[in-house]
Scaffold this motif. Structure first.
Motif: not given
Length: 175
Positions: A58, A73, A114-115
Motif C-alpha cells: 500500500n 494497492l 491499507s485499503v
C-alpha cells in the motif's frame, strides 16, 4: 503466530477499534493474526504464510503540488515504477506522500497503511488505485490500520461492501 476469526479482546488504538467496528457493521468476516510490527513487505512474508494469502503493498502517493493524493494497492512483491502509473491516471511527477500527510489524510501511520485506511478519509481526498493483478486474488492481506496485526479478507467484500460504505470507488491500473 496463530489465526483467529475474531477481533482482539482489546484493540490497541482508537483507529483500530473503529476499523473493527466498521467490518463488524458491514458483516465482513476476516481471519486475523497478531505479530511484531511489520512495517515492510519483507517483514510480511512470514505473516503471508500464516494467513494463506499475500499482504498487499500500500503506497500513498501525491503529485508534486501535493494537491492530488492516491492510495495504490498492488501485490506485495510487485515492483512499482511511477512512470508506469503516471500516464494511466493523468498525473505527472508522482512521489511518496510524507508520513505527516498520511496521518492527516487517513489517520494512519507509515507501515500501517491499507485499503481500510480509507475509512478515515473524511474529505474524500484520496483516490484509490488498484493493480489489476489483485483482482485475480480471492483474498487480500492487510493491516487494520495498525501494523501489529494482519487480516485476511475476501476481495469481493472489500470491493462490494467496504468501498461503497466509505464512498470510494477504485480505478484499476496495470503495473
Amino acid at each position: 503466530m496463530e489465526l483467529s476469526n475474531k477481533r482482539p479482546d482489546s484493540p490497541r488504538s482508537e483507529v483500530e477499534e473503529k476499523t473493527y467496528d466498521c467490518l463488524e457493521k458491514l458483516g465482513i468476516p476476516f481471519e486475523r493474526v497478531d505479530h511484531e510490527p511489520a512495517e515492510t513487505i519483507e517483514k510480511c512474508l512470514e505473516i503471508d504464510k500464516v494467513l494463506g494469502t499475500e499482504i498487499c503493498k500500500n503506497l500513498l502517493l501525491c503529485n508534486r503540488q501535493q494537491t492530488a493524493f492516491y492510495l495504490l494497492l498492488l501485490p506485495g512483491q510487485k515492483v512499482f515504477k511511477t512512470k508506469d502509473l503516471s500516464a494511466q491516471i493523468g498525473s505527472a511527477r508522482l512521489s511518496f506522500a510524507s508520513g505527516e500527510l498520511m496521518e492527516e489524510l487517513l489517520s494512519t501511520s507509515p507501515g500501517s497503511l491499507s485499503v481500510l485506511s480509507l475509512l478515515f478519509d473524511r474529505d474524500k481526498e484520496v483516490r484509490l488505485l488498484i493493480d489489476r493483478e489483485l483482482t485475480e486474488m480471492e483474498y487480500w492481506g492487510m493491516h487494520p490500520c495498525k501494523n501489529t496485526t494482519s487480516l485476511k479478507i475476501k476481495r469481493t467484500d472489500i470491493l462490494d461492501k467496504f468501498l461503497p460504505s466509505v464512498l470510494h470507488s477504485p480505478t484499476f491500473v496495470t503495473l
